[in-house]
Design a protein around this motif. Structure first.
Motif, mmCIF file in Angstrom:
data_model
loop_
_atom_site.group_PDB
_atom_site.id
_atom_site.type_symbol
_atom_site.label_atom_id
_atom_site.label_comp_id
_atom_site.label_asym_id
_atom_site.label_seq_id
_atom_site.Cartn_x
_atom_site.Cartn_y
_atom_site.Cartn_z
ATOM 1 N N GLY A 1 -49.548 -37.051 -16.290
ATOM 2 C CA GLY A 1 -49.241 -38.285 -16.939
ATOM 3 C C GLY A 1 -48.293 -38.001 -17.867
ATOM 4 O O GLY A 1 -47.666 -36.845 -18.158
ATOM 5 N N ALA A 2 -47.863 -39.184 -18.771
ATOM 6 C CA ALA A 2 -47.008 -38.879 -19.872
ATOM 7 C C ALA A 2 -47.464 -38.018 -20.863
ATOM 8 O O ALA A 2 -46.598 -37.563 -21.811
ATOM 9 N N THR A 3 -48.776 -37.786 -20.975
ATOM 10 C CA THR A 3 -49.113 -36.922 -22.111
ATOM 11 C C THR A 3 -50.394 -36.038 -21.743
ATOM 12 O O THR A 3 -51.094 -35.509 -22.576
ATOM 13 N N PHE A 4 -50.374 -35.800 -20.511
ATOM 14 C CA PHE A 4 -51.167 -34.837 -19.902
ATOM 15 C C PHE A 4 -50.771 -34.258 -18.865
ATOM 16 O O PHE A 4 -49.967 -34.614 -17.933
ATOM 17 N N LEU A 5 -51.505 -32.856 -18.453
ATOM 18 C CA LEU A 5 -50.828 -32.172 -17.312
ATOM 19 C C LEU A 5 -52.226 -31.122 -16.958
ATOM 20 O O LEU A 5 -52.860 -30.939 -17.801
ATOM 21 N N LYS A 6 -52.256 -31.317 -15.650
ATOM 22 C CA LYS A 6 -53.384 -30.537 -15.075
ATOM 23 C C LYS A 6 -53.038 -29.394 -14.290
ATOM 24 O O LYS A 6 -51.923 -29.549 -13.563
ATOM 25 N N VAL A 7 -53.702 -28.112 -14.470
ATOM 26 C CA VAL A 7 -53.274 -26.942 -14.025
ATOM 27 C C VAL A 7 -54.375 -26.366 -12.960
ATOM 28 O O VAL A 7 -55.665 -26.676 -13.573
ATOM 29 N N ARG A 8 -54.226 -25.700 -11.852
ATOM 30 C CA ARG A 8 -55.124 -25.051 -10.846
ATOM 31 C C ARG A 8 -54.850 -23.711 -10.811
ATOM 32 O O ARG A 8 -53.775 -23.092 -10.987
ATOM 33 N N TRP A 9 -55.857 -23.202 -10.484
ATOM 34 C CA TRP A 9 -55.699 -21.523 -10.006
ATOM 35 C C TRP A 9 -57.006 -21.163 -9.111
ATOM 36 O O TRP A 9 -57.932 -21.736 -9.111
ATOM 37 N N ASN A 10 -56.600 -19.812 -8.473
ATOM 38 C CA ASN A 10 -57.743 -19.159 -7.837
ATOM 39 C C ASN A 10 -58.143 -18.041 -8.698
ATOM 40 O O ASN A 10 -57.678 -17.445 -9.372
ATOM 41 N N PRO A 11 -59.556 -17.676 -8.054
ATOM 42 C CA PRO A 11 -60.116 -16.050 -8.770
ATOM 43 C C PRO A 11 -59.156 -15.018 -8.560
ATOM 44 O O PRO A 11 -58.342 -14.894 -7.557
ATOM 45 N N PRO A 12 -59.171 -13.925 -9.285
ATOM 46 C CA PRO A 12 -58.641 -12.705 -9.092
ATOM 47 C C PRO A 12 -58.893 -12.183 -7.825
ATOM 48 O O PRO A 12 -59.699 -12.386 -7.218
ATOM 49 N N SER A 13 -57.904 -11.296 -7.359
ATOM 50 C CA SER A 13 -58.101 -10.423 -6.319
ATOM 51 C C SER A 13 -58.812 -9.283 -6.299
ATOM 52 O O SER A 13 -59.302 -8.831 -5.330
ATOM 53 N N THR A 14 -59.088 -8.771 -7.604
ATOM 54 C CA THR A 14 -59.636 -7.737 -7.937
ATOM 55 C C THR A 14 -60.648 -7.897 -8.935
ATOM 56 O O THR A 14 -59.962 -8.525 -10.037
ATOM 57 N N ASN A 15 -61.786 -7.375 -9.005
ATOM 58 C CA ASN A 15 -62.845 -7.296 -9.822
ATOM 59 C C ASN A 15 -63.054 -8.761 -10.123
ATOM 60 O O ASN A 15 -63.662 -9.191 -11.648
#
Length: 847
Positions: A672-686
């Motif tokens: 939105g105009a005052t918020f952003l959402k970010v996503r990710w995946n777990p590390p590939s090592t450890n």
């Protein structure tokens, strides 16, 4: 000095060419002096006279030799020279009869030439002190103004005018007062004579010139003191009367300076034998080792006791003929032989002596004594039968030689009063003793001694008991030594009157059972173990201090249980490193107050060969070190109540590795105009080591803007985060950091996101929504009909079937209408829900 041929020299005494002495002979030439061997310094002795060449006024006189002036005369005949007229040395230099007076005899040679004498003295022990000189024309001189307690050297020189003769031998004389002669004693005795010997004084012995021995009849006041003088350390006195007591003393003297101190008075005479011999065998401890001691006492002789100077104890083994008689001397009426062997028979007798006079008829009869000693009484202890003014003690017989015990001796005194003597009481029957009429609130020391009729046995240990009332025991607390059927408690001594405690009484009962009575047990220790208790039961305890019959005060009450505490909660790590894990947890939710310690176990994950390693702690945390790096461990903890332990908590995995960076970091369509959402995946090592993620952002085109940490997400929660309160129409950069406890992993790649609303969510009634509603109404209608008639209509009944069909048709029509109407409304509601993130998927991207 050179002497030329034909040159004449004239020797003249002093500086005068004419003298009154008619005895001068002149018969020497310069050639004769030269041939006699005058050295480079110009002096040589010829015919017994010393000749000197005078070179300066400072050499006119010499303290030791005759000085002559040498005058050089040319072409003149010397008529004659002086012959030897030097006086000899004074003889027999000695003390005079007056204070600090010395006298001497004339020289043996040339005494007729002596006109006067020179008396010289110096400090014998001071090398820097010069010789002091005085002249006299007499053969005696009183040396005055000397320092006291000083040793001097003295000599006398004869002289003829300025011609000095030879010096006498040096004598020594002191100005100190000597101390008394030491150890005056009889050397031997005959019927009418005795020899008295003594030792030098212990102080100022160097000042003694002689001794004065004096004696008189001891019991005759009319007999005067007889005096004899000697320079020796002994003297024989003759012509004494037979069977008479004499008193002797010796006085040290320093010449004519007066007398020194007197010695002790001794007497002569033959004493009789000692009487009333009494012997005891006792045991003593010296330097940590026990000794067998023969203690002998006696009374003075019944005849001539006044002659006794000392006594001699003689003893030896009775059954060993090779054993020599051992001797002990004493001036008292008792002595102890402390080198005896236990359980051995000895002979002994006592002899009276006068100095070194020891006659056989002055010996007592010979006695026999066995050195068997009863051992110490055992287990001396206070009895419960004592109060505020009396004490009772008990003991057991000795473990060694108890058969020789005829009685016991009880000794007691005030423990903290050094002026209070030891009081003794004899117990001939029984093994108990009660002391009465004691002071209240006083601590006493007591011990018991075993004894036989003529032998004192060994002493028991000393115990302390008192007549006071003790205070309450302190710090009553549970011990870790407890289980499902027993409990152990500990406590400290009372703060008040702890010295009076003889024992403690422990009381306990079931805490939740009013019908259970209080159980009591007695102990002398500061701990107690209650056994045969019921499991899973809570008990109350308190302890009472006691002094015999004097009950003290009670401690505070505590609760302890035989229950097993629940498992710890919330197991987690507070600190991690490459080789360590610090684990923390919370108390159990059940029976936490009974926890005495915790048991922590750990092992490698997926390693069946690694056993469970066990650690214990009383805290809510523990540090496990010396682990392997990049390794995942399983951790479990259980609480314990002494030896009764509860269940382990759920296993928690923790690792020592560093996780890799998060993968596939991407923006979400939910923004939105005052918020952003970010996503990710777990590390590939450890990835297994990740405990949480840190999400950070910063403005893209603002170098002054810092990275803002706005979210820490913990595993296994969702892999997304929303940053709020952002500025509209602004570009942002996001990055994600994976972490293992306090171990930071790696950052992910950055991703750009913005708050511009170029794409607006449009909600409209599309043909697909209408078609969906139309297709859905039969299904909805059928489902509705089935739901309505499932429990009410019988499928085998035709009427029921017809009714069901009518109902189904009606439901279908109703469902179709409802679907057509509801489809647009549902689309709008779904769009709004997506816009507000209420329908956002936690693990997948938006469609």
């Amino acid at each position: 000095m050179d002497f030329l041929s034909g040159e004449l020299l004239h020797w003249i005494l002093d500086d005068n060419k004419e003298h009154d002495n008619p005895n001068l002979l002149r018969a020497t030439t310069a050639t004769r002096l030269y041939q006699a061997g005058i050295d480079e310094q110009g002096h040589r002795s010829v015919d017994g006279i010393h000749y000197y060449k005078r070179t300066s006024e400072s050499q006119r006189e010499n303290d030791d030799i005759l000085t002559l002036d040498l005058v050089h005369i040319t072409n003149q005949t010397i008529q004659d020279t002086p012959r030897s007229c030097k006086p000899g040395a004074p003889k027999n230099l000695r003390r005079g009869s007056n204070y600090l007076e010395i006298v001497w005899d004339p020289p043996s040679t040339n005494a007729q030439f002596v006109t006067h004498y020179k008396v010289q003295y110096t400090d014998a022990n001071d090398s820097d002190d010069p010789w002091h000189s005085f002249e006299t024309d007499k053969r005696c001189f009183n040396v005055g103004k000397l320092e006291s307690n000083t040793y001097y050297q003295l000599r006398v020189q004869s002289a003829k005018g300025k011609i000095r003769g030879e010096c006498s031998k040096i004598i020594q004389m002191g100005t100190g007062k000597p101390g008394p002669p030491q150890n005056i004693r009889l050397s031997y005795r005959e019927p009418t004579c005795v020899e008295i010997v003594w030792d030098q004084p212990s102080t100022n012995a160097q000042f003694v010139t002689h001794y004065i021995l004096q004696y008189t009849k001891a019991n005759d006041l009319t007999d005067p003191w007889h005096s004899f003088q000697t320079t020796q350390l002994s003297m024989i006195t003759n012509n004494l009367e037979l069977n008479t007591v004499y008193e002797f003393y010796v006085q040290s003297v320093n010449g004519n300076m007066g007398v020194g101190a007197d010695s002790e008075i001794i007497t002569t005479g033959k004493p009789g034998p000692p009487v009333n011999i009494d012997a005891q065998v006792i045991s003593s401890i010296t330097g940590g080792s026990r000794k067998t001691v023969l203690k002998i006492s006696w009374d003075p002789p019944s005849t001539n006791a006044e002659f006794v100077t000392h006594y001699i104890l003689q003893y030896r083994k009775a059954k060993d003929s090779d054993d020599q008689w051992q001797s002990l001397e004493t001036k008292k009426l008792l002595t102890c032989a402390d080198d005896l062997e236990p359980n051995t028979v000895y002979y002994f007798y006592v002899q009276s002596a006068n100095g070194n006079i020891c006659e056989n008829d002055a010996c007592s009869e010979t006695f026999e004594m066995t050195t068997t000693i009863p051992g110490p009484p055992q287990h001396i202890r206070p009895s419960s039968n004592h109060g505020s003014e009396c004490l009772e003690i008990q003991w057991d017989p000795p473990s060694t030689n108890a058969e020789f015990v005829t009685h016991y001796i009880v000794h007691y005194t005030k423990a903290n009063d050094s002026d209070d003597p030891w009081h003794s009481a004899t117990v001939r029957e029984g093994l108990t003793f009660i002391t009465e009429s004691l002071e209240h609130n006083i601590l006493y020391e007591l011990y018991v001694q075993s004894a036989s009729d003529n032998t004192d046995g060994e002493n028991s240990e000393i115990i302390k008991i008192g007549t006071g009332k003790p205070g309450p025991p302190q710090h009553l607390r549970p011990s870790s030594n407890r289980g499902s059927t027993f409990l152990e408690i500990l406590w400290d001594k009372p703060f008040i009157n702890a010295q009076f405690v003889t024992h403690y009484i422990v009381w306990y009962t079931k805490a939740d059972d009013s019908e259970d009575p209080w159980h009591s047990f007695k102990t002398e220790h500061l701990s107690f173990k209650a056994k045969q208790l019921e499991s899973n039961t809570i008990y109350e305890f308190y302890v009472q201090s006691t002094n015999g019959k004097n009950a003290g005060e009670n401690s505070a009450t505590i609760q302890m249980g035989t229950v097993k505490p629940g498992p710890p909660k919330n197991i987690r790590s507070s600190h991690r490193g490459s080789t360590l894990l610090e684990i923390v947890w919370d108390k159990p939710s059940t029976n936490a107050k009974f926890v005495t310690h915790y048991i922590v176990q750990y092992t490698k994950v997926n390693d069946d060969k690694d056993p469970w390693h066990t650690l214990t702690t009383t805290k809510l945390s523990i540090k496990v070190d010396q682990l392997e790096n990049d390794t995942l461990y399983s951790i479990r903890v259980k609480s314990a109540n002494g030896k009764a332990s509860g269940k382990y908590c759920k296993i928690v995995n923790m690792g020592t590795g560093t996780p890799g960076p998060p993968q596939n970091v991407r923006p979400s369509s939910n923004r939105g105009a005052t918020f952003l959402k970010v996503r990710w995946n777990p590390p590939s090592t450890n990835a297994e080591f990740v405990t949480h993620y840190r999400v950070e952002y910063t403005k893209e085109h603002d170098p002054k803007d810092l990275w803002h940490l706005f979210k820490e997400t913990k595993v296994p929660k969702k892999l997304s985060a929303v940053a709020r309160n952002l500025k509209p129409d602004t570009d942002y950069i996001f990055r994600i950091l994976s972490a293992n406890g306090n171990i930071d992993g790696e950052y992910s790649k950055t991703v750009k996101m913005d708050t511009r609303l170029s794409k607006i969510v449009k909600v409209a009634v599309t043909p697909g929504a209408v078609i969906g509603g139309a297709l859905a109404f039969p299904i909805v209608g059928a489902a509705g009909a089935a739901a309505l008639v499932w429990e009410e209509i019988d499928p085998q009944n035709p009427v029921a079937k017809a009714a069901a069909g009518v109902l189904a048709a009606a439901a279908g029509v109703f469902g179709g209408v409802a679907g057509i109407v509801a489809a647009p409304v549902g689309g709008v509601v779904a769009a709004a829900a997506l816009h507000d993130q209420r329908c956002d998927s936690p693990q997948s991207d938006d469609d």
